[in-house]
Design an enzyme around this catalytic site. Structure first.
Site, PDB file in Angstrom:
ATOM      1  N   SER A  36      26.444 -35.804  88.690  1.00 29.22           N
ATOM      2  CA  SER A  36      25.060 -35.548  88.315  1.00 29.22           C
ATOM      3  C   SER A  36      24.786 -35.985  86.886  1.00 29.22           C
ATOM      4  O   SER A  36      23.743 -36.578  86.582  1.00 29.22           O
ATOM      5  CB  SER A  36      24.747 -34.061  88.487  1.00 29.22           C
ATOM      6  OG  SER A  36      23.470 -33.744  87.991  1.00 29.22           O
ATOM      7  N   LEU A  69      20.791 -32.070  81.686  1.00 25.89           N
ATOM      8  CA  LEU A  69      19.390 -31.656  81.737  1.00 25.89           C
ATOM      9  C   LEU A  69      19.115 -30.400  80.922  1.00 25.89           C
ATOM     10  O   LEU A  69      17.989 -30.166  80.494  1.00 25.89           O
ATOM     11  CB  LEU A  69      18.973 -31.426  83.201  1.00 25.89           C
ATOM     12  CG  LEU A  69      19.126 -32.653  84.121  1.00 25.89           C
ATOM     13  CD1 LEU A  69      18.688 -32.303  85.534  1.00 25.89           C
ATOM     14  CD2 LEU A  69      18.338 -33.836  83.581  1.00 25.89           C
ATOM     15  N   GLY A  98      28.016 -22.756  78.755  1.00 24.19           N
ATOM     16  CA  GLY A  98      27.889 -24.149  79.186  1.00 24.19           C
ATOM     17  C   GLY A  98      29.193 -24.910  79.233  1.00 24.19           C
ATOM     18  O   GLY A  98      29.197 -26.141  79.162  1.00 24.19           O
ATOM     19  N   GLU A  99      30.308 -24.193  79.368  1.00 25.85           N
ATOM     20  CA  GLU A  99      31.595 -24.891  79.366  1.00 25.85           C
ATOM     21  C   GLU A  99      31.728 -25.856  80.549  1.00 25.85           C
ATOM     22  O   GLU A  99      32.353 -26.910  80.431  1.00 25.85           O
ATOM     23  CB  GLU A  99      32.758 -23.891  79.372  1.00 25.85           C
ATOM     24  CG  GLU A  99      34.115 -24.587  79.292  1.00 25.85           C
ATOM     25  CD  GLU A  99      35.284 -23.639  79.069  1.00 25.85           C
ATOM     26  OE1 GLU A  99      36.413 -24.037  79.397  1.00 25.85           O
ATOM     27  OE2 GLU A  99      35.065 -22.513  78.589  1.00 25.85           O
ATOM     28  N   GLU A 119      25.552 -14.880  80.648  1.00 22.20           N
ATOM     29  CA  GLU A 119      25.301 -16.201  81.240  1.00 22.20           C
ATOM     30  C   GLU A 119      26.182 -16.429  82.458  1.00 22.20           C
ATOM     31  O   GLU A 119      25.751 -17.015  83.452  1.00 22.20           O
ATOM     32  CB  GLU A 119      25.542 -17.289  80.188  1.00 22.20           C
ATOM     33  CG  GLU A 119      25.015 -18.657  80.559  1.00 22.20           C
ATOM     34  CD  GLU A 119      26.010 -19.522  81.309  1.00 22.20           C
ATOM     35  OE1 GLU A 119      25.603 -20.533  81.905  1.00 22.20           O
ATOM     36  OE2 GLU A 119      27.213 -19.165  81.310  1.00 22.20           O
ATOM     37  N   ASN A 120      27.413 -15.952  82.390  1.00 21.40           N
ATOM     38  CA  ASN A 120      28.337 -16.173  83.498  1.00 21.40           C
ATOM     39  C   ASN A 120      28.019 -15.305  84.705  1.00 21.40           C
ATOM     40  O   ASN A 120      28.006 -15.791  85.835  1.00 21.40           O
ATOM     41  CB  ASN A 120      29.785 -15.923  83.033  1.00 21.40           C
ATOM     42  CG  ASN A 120      30.397 -17.156  82.397  1.00 21.40           C
ATOM     43  OD1 ASN A 120      30.867 -18.060  83.077  1.00 21.40           O
ATOM     44  ND2 ASN A 120      30.384 -17.201  81.067  1.00 21.40           N
TER      45      ASN A 120
END
Length: 289
Positions: A62, A69, A89-90, A123-124
Protein backbone atom coordinates in the site's frame (compact mmCIF):
# COMPACT_ATOMS: atom_id res chain seq x y z
CA UNK A 1 0.75 18.61 30.27
CA UNK A 2 -2.95 19.18 30.93
CA UNK A 3 -3.40 20.41 27.37
CA UNK A 4 -1.96 17.19 25.92
CA UNK A 5 -3.98 14.89 28.15
CA UNK A 6 -7.27 16.08 26.65
CA UNK A 7 -6.48 13.83 23.67
CA UNK A 8 -6.29 10.68 25.77
CA UNK A 9 -9.20 8.29 25.48
CA UNK A 10 -10.14 9.60 22.03
CA UNK A 11 -7.44 7.75 20.10
CA UNK A 12 -4.62 8.84 17.83
CA UNK A 13 -6.99 10.35 15.25
CA UNK A 14 -7.99 13.02 17.76
CA UNK A 15 -4.36 13.93 18.34
CA UNK A 16 -3.72 14.15 14.60
CA UNK A 17 -6.84 16.27 14.18
CA UNK A 18 -5.59 18.73 16.76
CA UNK A 19 -2.21 18.85 15.03
CA UNK A 20 -3.67 20.07 11.74
CA UNK A 21 -3.79 23.58 13.19
CA UNK A 22 -0.04 23.57 13.82
CA UNK A 23 1.78 25.37 10.96
CA UNK A 24 4.53 23.52 9.15
CA UNK A 25 8.06 24.69 9.77
CA UNK A 26 11.55 23.49 8.97
CA UNK A 27 12.35 22.55 12.56
CA UNK A 28 9.13 22.70 14.63
CA UNK A 29 9.16 21.56 18.23
CA UNK A 30 5.66 20.20 17.65
CA UNK A 31 3.84 19.54 14.39
CA UNK A 32 3.93 17.49 11.20
CA UNK A 33 7.22 17.25 9.32
CA UNK A 34 9.15 14.87 7.11
CA UNK A 35 11.92 13.06 8.95
CA UNK A 36 14.73 10.87 7.56
CA UNK A 37 13.76 7.32 8.42
CA UNK A 38 17.18 6.54 9.92
CA UNK A 39 16.56 9.17 12.60
CA UNK A 40 13.44 7.38 13.86
CA UNK A 41 13.68 4.48 16.30
CA UNK A 42 11.15 2.11 17.82
CA UNK A 43 9.85 2.59 21.34
CA UNK A 44 11.32 -0.09 23.65
CA UNK A 45 8.08 0.06 25.67
CA UNK A 46 5.83 -0.48 22.65
CA UNK A 47 2.86 -2.55 23.87
CA UNK A 48 2.70 -4.46 20.60
CA UNK A 49 5.42 -7.09 20.17
CA UNK A 50 4.16 -9.30 17.35
CA UNK A 51 4.14 -7.94 13.79
CA UNK A 52 3.10 -10.68 11.34
CA UNK A 53 5.12 -10.68 8.11
CA UNK A 54 1.98 -10.91 5.97
CA UNK A 55 0.52 -7.82 7.65
CA UNK A 56 3.70 -5.80 7.10
CA UNK A 57 3.95 -6.99 3.47
CA UNK A 58 0.38 -5.86 2.77
CA UNK A 59 1.05 -2.44 4.28
CA UNK A 60 4.34 -2.19 2.36
CA UNK A 61 2.46 -2.75 -0.91
CA UNK A 62 0.00 0.00 0.00
CA UNK A 63 2.80 2.42 0.87
CA UNK A 64 4.59 1.71 -2.41
CA UNK A 65 1.47 2.63 -4.37
CA UNK A 66 -0.13 5.32 -2.19
CA UNK A 67 2.59 6.49 0.20
CA UNK A 68 2.00 6.92 3.94
CA UNK A 69 -1.49 8.39 4.24
CA UNK A 70 -1.38 9.05 7.98
CA UNK A 71 1.74 10.44 9.72
CA UNK A 72 3.27 8.39 12.48
CA UNK A 73 3.44 9.92 15.96
CA UNK A 74 6.91 10.51 17.42
CA UNK A 75 8.56 12.43 20.22
CA UNK A 76 12.10 13.81 20.47
CA UNK A 77 14.30 10.95 21.60
CA UNK A 78 14.96 11.09 25.36
CA UNK A 79 18.23 9.24 24.73
CA UNK A 80 19.71 10.64 21.49
CA UNK A 81 19.47 14.38 20.73
CA UNK A 82 18.35 15.14 17.18
CA UNK A 83 16.59 11.79 16.77
CA UNK A 84 13.03 10.61 17.40
CA UNK A 85 11.21 7.77 19.16
CA UNK A 86 7.98 6.26 17.86
CA UNK A 87 4.94 6.70 20.07
CA UNK A 88 2.39 5.27 17.61
CA UNK A 89 2.77 3.92 14.08
CA UNK A 90 5.49 1.30 14.30
CA UNK A 91 3.74 -0.86 11.68
CA UNK A 92 3.88 2.01 9.17
CA UNK A 93 7.53 2.66 10.04
CA UNK A 94 8.45 -1.00 9.55
CA UNK A 95 6.57 -1.18 6.25
CA UNK A 96 8.15 2.10 5.09
CA UNK A 97 11.58 0.59 5.71
CA UNK A 98 10.61 -2.45 3.64
CA UNK A 99 9.34 -0.15 0.89
CA UNK A 100 12.68 1.70 0.84
CA UNK A 101 11.37 5.14 1.88
CA UNK A 102 14.07 7.63 2.81
CA UNK A 103 11.75 9.98 4.70
CA UNK A 104 8.42 9.55 6.48
CA UNK A 105 5.77 12.10 7.55
CA UNK A 106 5.62 12.34 11.31
CA UNK A 107 3.68 14.28 13.90
CA UNK A 108 6.16 15.48 16.51
CA UNK A 109 4.90 15.95 20.05
CA UNK A 110 6.87 16.75 23.19
CA UNK A 111 5.76 13.99 25.55
CA UNK A 112 7.13 12.67 28.82
CA UNK A 113 7.60 8.93 29.36
CA UNK A 114 4.24 8.29 31.05
CA UNK A 115 2.23 10.31 28.56
CA UNK A 116 3.96 8.60 25.62
CA UNK A 117 3.34 5.19 27.13
CA UNK A 118 -0.35 5.90 27.72
CA UNK A 119 -0.89 7.12 24.16
CA UNK A 120 0.93 4.07 22.78
CA UNK A 121 -1.38 1.75 24.73
CA UNK A 122 -4.51 3.65 23.64
CA UNK A 123 -3.50 3.66 19.97
CA UNK A 124 -2.81 -0.06 20.04
CA UNK A 125 -5.88 -1.31 21.90
CA UNK A 126 -8.21 0.72 19.69
CA UNK A 127 -7.00 -1.24 16.67
CA UNK A 128 -9.41 -3.99 15.64
CA UNK A 129 -6.61 -6.36 14.62
CA UNK A 130 -4.66 -6.17 17.87
CA UNK A 131 -3.95 -9.61 19.25
CA UNK A 132 -6.06 -10.37 22.34
CA UNK A 133 -3.03 -11.47 24.35
CA UNK A 134 -1.16 -8.26 23.58
CA UNK A 135 -4.30 -6.33 24.46
CA UNK A 136 -4.45 -8.05 27.86
CA UNK A 137 -0.78 -7.34 28.46
CA UNK A 138 -1.29 -3.71 27.46
CA UNK A 139 -4.12 -3.28 29.99
CA UNK A 140 -2.02 -4.90 32.72
CA UNK A 141 0.92 -2.62 31.89
CA UNK A 142 -1.30 0.47 31.89
CA UNK A 143 -2.79 -0.46 35.28
CA UNK A 144 0.64 -1.15 36.73
CA UNK A 145 2.50 1.79 35.19
CA UNK A 146 -0.16 4.43 35.79
CA UNK A 147 -1.57 2.97 39.03
CA UNK A 148 -5.00 2.82 37.39
CA UNK A 149 -8.01 0.86 38.52
CA UNK A 150 -9.77 -1.22 35.86
CA UNK A 151 -12.47 1.46 35.67
CA UNK A 152 -9.94 4.21 34.98
CA UNK A 153 -8.06 2.09 32.46
CA UNK A 154 -11.32 1.35 30.62
CA UNK A 155 -12.14 5.06 30.48
CA UNK A 156 -8.66 5.92 29.19
CA UNK A 157 -8.81 3.46 26.28
CA UNK A 158 -12.47 4.01 25.46
CA UNK A 159 -13.56 0.44 26.26
CA UNK A 160 -16.14 -0.91 28.69
CA UNK A 161 -14.98 -2.03 32.09
CA UNK A 162 -16.32 -5.53 31.45
CA UNK A 163 -14.28 -5.77 28.23
CA UNK A 164 -11.10 -4.78 30.06
CA UNK A 165 -11.84 -7.17 32.93
CA UNK A 166 -12.62 -10.12 30.65
CA UNK A 167 -9.53 -9.47 28.54
CA UNK A 168 -7.31 -9.32 31.64
CA UNK A 169 -8.58 -12.77 32.62
CA UNK A 170 -6.61 -14.22 29.69
CA UNK A 171 -3.44 -13.53 31.71
CA UNK A 172 -4.55 -16.32 34.06
CA UNK A 173 -3.83 -18.86 31.31
CA UNK A 174 -0.56 -20.83 31.38
CA UNK A 175 2.26 -19.39 29.28
CA UNK A 176 1.97 -22.14 26.66
CA UNK A 177 -1.69 -21.30 26.05
CA UNK A 178 -0.94 -17.57 25.97
CA UNK A 179 1.62 -18.25 23.24
CA UNK A 180 -1.03 -20.06 21.17
CA UNK A 181 -3.19 -16.93 21.35
CA UNK A 182 -0.28 -14.55 20.75
CA UNK A 183 0.78 -16.27 17.55
CA UNK A 184 -2.76 -16.73 16.23
CA UNK A 185 -3.10 -20.48 16.73
CA UNK A 186 -6.02 -19.85 19.12
CA UNK A 187 -8.52 -17.01 19.23
CA UNK A 188 -9.59 -15.16 22.36
CA UNK A 189 -12.85 -17.16 22.19
CA UNK A 190 -10.93 -20.43 22.32
CA UNK A 191 -8.90 -19.13 25.26
CA UNK A 192 -11.98 -18.11 27.24
CA UNK A 193 -13.57 -21.50 26.57
CA UNK A 194 -10.75 -23.30 28.40
CA UNK A 195 -9.92 -20.63 30.95
CA UNK A 196 -11.43 -22.50 33.90
CA UNK A 197 -10.49 -25.99 32.69
CA UNK A 198 -8.35 -28.27 34.86
CA UNK A 199 -5.72 -28.88 32.15
CA UNK A 200 -5.86 -25.91 29.75
CA UNK A 201 -2.50 -26.74 28.11
CA UNK A 202 -3.74 -30.17 27.04
CA UNK A 203 -7.05 -28.80 25.82
CA UNK A 204 -5.33 -25.99 23.93
CA UNK A 205 -3.06 -28.41 22.08
CA UNK A 206 -6.03 -30.60 21.18
CA UNK A 207 -7.90 -27.59 19.82
CA UNK A 208 -4.88 -26.54 17.75
CA UNK A 209 -4.16 -30.05 16.44
CA UNK A 210 -7.77 -30.70 15.44
CA UNK A 211 -8.59 -27.17 14.29
CA UNK A 212 -11.67 -27.01 16.52
CA UNK A 213 -14.09 -24.08 16.40
CA UNK A 214 -14.86 -22.05 19.51
CA UNK A 215 -18.17 -23.89 19.93
CA UNK A 216 -16.37 -27.23 19.68
CA UNK A 217 -13.75 -26.03 22.16
CA UNK A 218 -16.50 -25.09 24.63
CA UNK A 219 -18.05 -28.56 24.25
CA UNK A 220 -14.68 -30.24 24.75
CA UNK A 221 -13.94 -28.20 27.88
CA UNK A 222 -17.38 -29.00 29.29
CA UNK A 223 -16.99 -32.71 28.55
CA UNK A 224 -13.61 -32.80 30.31
CA UNK A 225 -15.04 -30.89 33.26
CA UNK A 226 -18.04 -33.22 33.59
CA UNK A 227 -16.03 -36.43 33.23
CA UNK A 228 -15.55 -38.28 36.57
CA UNK A 229 -11.92 -38.42 37.66
CA UNK A 230 -10.31 -41.76 38.37
CA UNK A 231 -10.03 -42.45 42.08
CA UNK A 232 -12.10 -39.42 43.02
CA UNK A 233 -15.30 -39.30 45.01
CA UNK A 234 -18.75 -38.88 43.53
CA UNK A 235 -19.03 -36.31 40.77
CA UNK A 236 -20.00 -32.85 41.97
CA UNK A 237 -23.54 -31.91 41.08
CA UNK A 238 -23.89 -29.16 38.47
CA UNK A 239 -24.33 -25.67 39.90
CA UNK A 240 -27.80 -24.24 40.07
CA UNK A 241 -28.76 -21.20 38.02
CA UNK A 242 -28.56 -18.78 40.96
CA UNK A 243 -25.02 -19.87 41.90
CA UNK A 244 -23.83 -19.65 38.29
CA UNK A 245 -25.39 -16.18 37.95
CA UNK A 246 -23.75 -15.04 41.20
CA UNK A 247 -20.37 -16.27 39.93
CA UNK A 248 -20.86 -14.32 36.71
CA UNK A 249 -21.81 -11.17 38.66
CA UNK A 250 -18.73 -11.44 40.87
CA UNK A 251 -16.45 -12.06 37.90
CA UNK A 252 -17.92 -8.98 36.21
CA UNK A 253 -17.35 -6.87 39.31
CA UNK A 254 -13.86 -8.15 40.10
CA UNK A 255 -12.47 -8.94 36.65
CA UNK A 256 -11.19 -12.26 38.00
CA UNK A 257 -12.22 -15.89 37.83
CA UNK A 258 -14.62 -16.83 40.65
CA UNK A 259 -15.72 -20.29 41.76
CA UNK A 260 -18.44 -20.77 44.38
CA UNK A 261 -18.67 -24.18 46.06
CA UNK A 262 -21.94 -24.29 48.01
CA UNK A 263 -22.75 -27.28 50.20
CA UNK A 264 -26.20 -26.82 51.67
CA UNK A 265 -25.74 -23.20 52.67
CA UNK A 266 -22.05 -23.44 53.63
CA UNK A 267 -19.03 -23.52 51.38
CA UNK A 268 -16.25 -21.40 49.96
CA UNK A 269 -15.48 -18.83 47.28
CA UNK A 270 -12.27 -19.11 45.28
CA UNK A 271 -10.96 -16.07 43.43
CA UNK A 272 -8.08 -16.49 40.99
CA UNK A 273 -5.83 -13.52 40.27
CA UNK A 274 -3.28 -13.33 37.46
CA UNK A 275 -1.08 -10.45 38.65
CA UNK A 276 -0.07 -8.83 41.92
CA UNK A 277 -1.89 -5.73 40.71
CA UNK A 278 -5.13 -7.70 40.57
CA UNK A 279 -4.48 -8.97 44.11
CA UNK A 280 -3.87 -5.41 45.30
CA UNK A 281 -7.10 -4.24 43.71
CA UNK A 282 -9.02 -7.13 45.27
CA UNK A 283 -7.61 -6.27 48.69
CA UNK A 284 -8.57 -2.63 48.24
CA UNK A 285 -12.12 -3.57 47.35
CA UNK A 286 -12.46 -5.97 50.28
CA UNK A 287 -11.05 -3.50 52.80
CA UNK A 288 -13.28 -0.71 51.47
CA UNK A 289 -16.29 -3.00 51.86
Amino acid sequence: MAEGRRGLGRGLSALLGEAEEIPHAAEPANGVREIPIELIHRNPEQPRRHFPDAEIAELESSIRSQGILQPILVRPSPRTPGEFEIVAGERRWRAAQKAGLAIVPALVRALDDDHAFEIAVIENVQREDLNAMEEAQAYASLIRRMAYTQDKAATAVGKSRSHVANTLRLLQLPDAVQDHVLFGRLTAGHARAILAAAFPEVLAQTIVDKGLSVREAESLAKAKSDAPKKGSGPRRAPKDTDTAALEADLEEALGMSVDIADRGGAGEIRIRYATLEQLDELCRKLTRA
